[in-house]
Design a protein around this motif. Structure first.
Motif, short mmCIF file in Angstrom:
data_model
loop_
_atom_site.label_atom_id
_atom_site.label_comp_id
_atom_site.label_asym_id
_atom_site.label_seq_id
_atom_site.Cartn_x
_atom_site.Cartn_y
_atom_site.Cartn_z
N ALA A 1 0.84 -1.20 0.00
CA ALA A 1 0.00 0.00 0.00
C ALA A 1 0.88 1.25 0.00
N LEU A 2 1.99 1.22 0.73
CA LEU A 2 2.91 2.36 0.77
C LEU A 2 3.59 2.57 -0.58
N ILE A 3 3.87 1.49 -1.29
CA ILE A 3 4.48 1.61 -2.62
C ILE A 3 3.53 2.37 -3.56
N LYS A 4 2.24 2.03 -3.51
CA LYS A 4 1.26 2.75 -4.33
C LYS A 4 1.17 4.21 -3.93
N LYS B 1 3.58 6.02 -2.65
CA LYS B 1 4.79 6.66 -3.14
C LYS B 1 4.73 6.88 -4.65
N GLU B 2 4.15 5.94 -5.38
CA GLU B 2 4.03 6.06 -6.83
C GLU B 2 3.12 7.22 -7.24
N SER B 3 2.29 7.69 -6.30
CA SER B 3 1.41 8.83 -6.60
C SER B 3 2.16 10.15 -6.61
N GLY B 4 3.44 10.11 -6.23
CA GLY B 4 4.26 11.32 -6.22
C GLY B 4 4.46 11.91 -4.84
N LYS B 5 3.86 11.32 -3.84
CA LYS B 5 4.03 11.80 -2.46
C LYS B 5 5.23 11.11 -1.82
N PHE B 6 5.74 11.70 -0.74
CA PHE B 6 6.98 11.19 -0.13
C PHE B 6 6.70 10.32 1.10
N ILE B 7 7.68 9.48 1.41
CA ILE B 7 7.67 8.68 2.64
C ILE B 7 9.04 8.83 3.30
N VAL B 8 9.03 9.18 4.57
CA VAL B 8 10.26 9.31 5.36
C VAL B 8 10.17 8.35 6.54
N SER B 9 11.26 7.63 6.78
CA SER B 9 11.30 6.69 7.89
C SER B 9 12.42 7.05 8.86
N TYR B 10 12.11 6.90 10.16
CA TYR B 10 13.13 7.15 11.19
C TYR B 10 12.96 6.15 12.32
N SER B 11 14.10 5.72 12.86
CA SER B 11 14.05 4.81 14.01
C SER B 11 15.35 4.88 14.79
N ASN B 12 15.25 4.59 16.06
CA ASN B 12 16.46 4.44 16.88
C ASN B 12 17.09 3.07 16.64
N LEU C 1 9.66 -2.93 6.06
CA LEU C 1 8.58 -1.98 5.80
C LEU C 1 9.15 -0.61 5.40
N SER C 2 10.17 -0.16 6.10
CA SER C 2 10.74 1.17 5.87
C SER C 2 11.52 1.26 4.57
N SER C 3 11.91 0.12 4.01
CA SER C 3 12.76 0.14 2.82
C SER C 3 12.09 0.79 1.61
N VAL C 4 10.77 0.97 1.66
CA VAL C 4 10.08 1.63 0.54
C VAL C 4 10.23 3.15 0.60
N SER C 5 10.75 3.67 1.70
CA SER C 5 10.79 5.12 1.92
C SER C 5 11.72 5.83 0.94
N ASN C 6 11.41 7.10 0.69
CA ASN C 6 12.32 7.94 -0.08
C ASN C 6 13.60 8.18 0.69
N SER C 7 13.47 8.31 2.01
CA SER C 7 14.64 8.52 2.87
C SER C 7 14.49 7.68 4.13
N LEU D 1 14.99 -10.12 0.39
CA LEU D 1 16.23 -9.64 -0.22
C LEU D 1 15.97 -9.02 -1.59
N LYS D 2 15.13 -9.69 -2.36
CA LYS D 2 14.83 -9.20 -3.71
C LYS D 2 14.14 -7.83 -3.65
N GLU D 3 13.16 -7.69 -2.74
CA GLU D 3 12.43 -6.44 -2.63
C GLU D 3 13.31 -5.30 -2.11
N ILE D 4 14.13 -5.59 -1.12
CA ILE D 4 15.03 -4.58 -0.57
C ILE D 4 16.09 -4.20 -1.58
N SER D 5 16.54 -5.18 -2.34
CA SER D 5 17.54 -4.92 -3.38
C SER D 5 17.03 -3.90 -4.38
N VAL D 6 15.78 -4.04 -4.79
CA VAL D 6 15.18 -3.09 -5.73
C VAL D 6 15.02 -1.72 -5.09
N ALA D 7 14.55 -1.70 -3.84
CA ALA D 7 14.28 -0.43 -3.17
C ALA D 7 15.55 0.35 -2.85
#
Length: 589
Positions: free
Chosen positions: A121-124, A126-137, A146-152, A224-230
């Motif tokens: 759902a997050l990939i879709k 992001k494809e709409s042109g909106k951004f995703i930012v992920s942060y964690s300690n 999950l976070s690997s789809v983020s722009n940053s 691995l395959k999905e993260i590799s692409v992202a």
């Protein structure tokens, strides 16, 4: 004496009045807290959708006011359902007031397939042109995937990241049961039907180790395959990092390209202000996912659609009977599917399955209604984290089965388990049981003595009969021969990826894809979703099941993530006879 009774009566009346007043005050506090949590939500311009998952994500959000209620602070905590999250992300994609999504999670209390659906759902989004930012300690495998789809992807400079590969463990109870004087008498069909292994072995059998290695390995390779692409890092390099423990801390995660920057929370906020066009001295307009799920979706058509697609949520253990709000009761779900079949406004049915199985009889009752429904309207199955054994049984006759690559399924097999507590009762507690029978087998399957050879043969025949029926249903539903089903059956567990290869499922996707497929097969363009079973009004639940809900919630609060093991033990302890159930509680970490 007259004065004594007078004061006694006054004391009793006083206590009753006090208890009633306290109860009414308590109900008032809860009612006020709940009503406040249901207030309409306003989304301001240039807003940020904040997604933090602190509570367990179920397939369906609950209206039960006690589920997640904090009795110390007297405040409700929103019980997020996957259905709510998917709707919210979809709405945010089309909401002009939402500019982007901010993910901040250290541990996501959800299954692998659930995370897969949210990620898609997050990939879709992001494809709409909106951004995703992920942060964690701290990033673990699940929240990083999950976070690997983020722009940053940002991490605290002193934070940590786990990147070591997936692991799955099984707990064995054989030695503990021996100390308690309990013998588990087990009859099963299939060399892979390892539900009973924790009760009869002290380590994995070679067959069990093989099946776990297969499905865990396929899930890891998919990640691995999905993260590799992202992240634009090769699969070989990702494996090398895991095998050589190259990711030790935040700095090494940054040096190896797993994250984009090492920043503190205030620096992330500054970056988010830039992305949302917020002045430095102003606060960011934001809305939490807990609040945003209450925002109604924009209507694409005028008026209320007449045609409906029923989404039936089959979650939990499959049990006999008609009761059990948190389980899949055979008679109850048979009736629900039957009513959906007979409702002319419902043009298609989607059965969402998240179950490791249970009663073979209850599974047969539900499958029968699924088969009857299929004859008059499209029936699609959507598999969640687990749809195995009895969970696959009830899905077998569907027009199409949709699952995620990380769904756990299969386990086509049957077993019987009868405890013998004679030694424990006699030697540990000093209790003896004696019986009088009118016939030789009147006390058949008694838990107070060992099974005889004749009784074992009787039970084995019953298991063989049910297994034959099981693989027959699968063969008919999937267009296979019974021999082909037996070859991939024998109780073996598969991942969604494996299941696609052996034709146990039809396509990859989540609940939304299953609904789209149902609409396509029914020829629908304008429709609405009706979710079943119907949930009761919060205050109706409050009055009907107060004591039971509070007791369960207190156990959940005390045991935390371990509550599911306690719950499973209770269900297994109450199980007798023949069942179709997945081997154990599967958790990959």
């Amino acid at each position: 004496m007259k004065g004594f009774f007078k004061y006694l009566l006054a004391t009793i009346v006083g206590l009753l009045v006090t208890m009633i007043l306290l109860f009414l005050i308590f109900m008032g506090i809860i009612g006020t807290a709940i009503s406040k949590s249901e207030k309409a939500v306003e989304v301001k311009e240039n807003s940020l959708l904040v997604m933090k998952f602190n509570n367990t994500i179920e397939d369906r959000g609950s209206k039960n006011p006690f589920q997640g209620f904090d009795y110390l602070s007297m405040k409700p905590t929103t019980s997020l359902g996957l259905n709510d999250i998917l709707k919210a992300v979809k709405n945010a994609t089309e909401d002009p007031n939402i500019l982007g999504i901010y993910l901040e999670n250290e541990n996501i209390p959800a299954g692998l397939a659930t995370i897969e659906e949210i990620r898609n759902a997050l990939i879709k989004f992001k494809e709409s042109g909106k951004f995703i930012v992920s942060y964690s300690n701290n990033y673990g495998h699940k929240n990083y995937y999950l976070s690997s789809v983020s722009n940053s992807i940002y991490i605290n400079p002193q934070g940590s990241m786990q990147w070591t590969g997936l692991s799955s463990s099984v707990m064995f109870f054989k030695n503990a049961l021996e100390k308690l004087g309990v013998e588990m008498q087990i009859i099963r069909h299939g060399k892979f039907k390892s539900a009973v292994e924790p009760f009869m072995l002290d380590k994995m059998s070679p067959e069990n180790r093989e099946q776990i290695a297969t499905y865990v390995g396929s899930i890891w390779n998919h990640w691995l395959k999905e993260i590799s692409v992202a992240r634009n890092i090769s699969v070989d390099e990702l494996n090398l990092m895991a095998n050589n423990l190259k990711i030790r801390n935040a700095q090494s995660a940054y040096e190896n390209g797993m994250v984009d920057s090492l920043v503190y929370k205030d620096q992330v906020i500054d970056r988010l202000k830039e992305l949302t066009n917020t002045k430095p001295e102003k606060d960011i307009n934001s809305v939490s996912i807990d609040q945003y799920i209450k925002v109604p979706a924009p209507r694409k058509h005028k008026g209320l659609a007449k045609d409906k697609i029923a989404v039936v949520y089959a979650l939990g253990s499959i049990i006999d009977g008609d009761s059990g709000e948190s389980d899949i009761a055979g008679d109850r779900y048979g009736r629900i599917i039957r009513e959906a079949r007979r409702d002319s406004s419902i043009k298609a049915i989607v059965l969402r399955v998240n179950s490791g199985g249970g009663s073979a009889l209850a599974s047969e009752i539900i499958l029968r209604e699924m088969t009857l429904a299929k004859a008059v309207k499209p029936v699609i199955v959507s598999m969640g984290d687990v749809a195995a054994s009895g969970g696959y049984y009830i899905a077998a006759s569907a027009d199409a089965i949709v699952a995620n690559p990380t769904t756990i399924t299969g386990s086509i097999g049957v077993l019987g388990m009868i405890p013998n507590v004679k030694e424990g009762m006699n030697k540990k507690l000093g209790i003896n049981i004696d019986v009088v029978n009118t016939n030789k087998y009147a006390d058949i399957l008694s838990v107070y003595r060992p099974m005889t050879a004749e009784e074992k043969a009787y039970m084995l025949q019953g298991i063989e009969d049910i297994y034959s029926v099981f693989i027959g249903h699968v063969a008919n539903g999937r267009g296979m021969t019974t021999q082909q089903v037996d070859d991939i059956g024998q109780g073996r567990v598969w991942s969604g990826i494996n299941a696609m290869q052996i034709k146990l499922i039809d396509e990859f996707g989540g609940l939304e894809r299953a609904i789209e497929l149902a609409a396509e097969k029914a020829g629908l363009e304008n429709y609405r979703i009706t979710e079943l079973p119907k949930q009761k009004d919060p205050f109706e639940i409050l009055m009907e099941s107060f004591s039971g809900s509070v007791k369960a919630q207190l156990f959940k609060d005390e045991l935390g993530m371990s509550y599911k093991y306690y719950d499973n033990l209770l269900k297994l302890a109450g199980t007798r006879g023949i069942i179709a159930r997945i081997p154990y509680e599967i958790e990959v970490y």
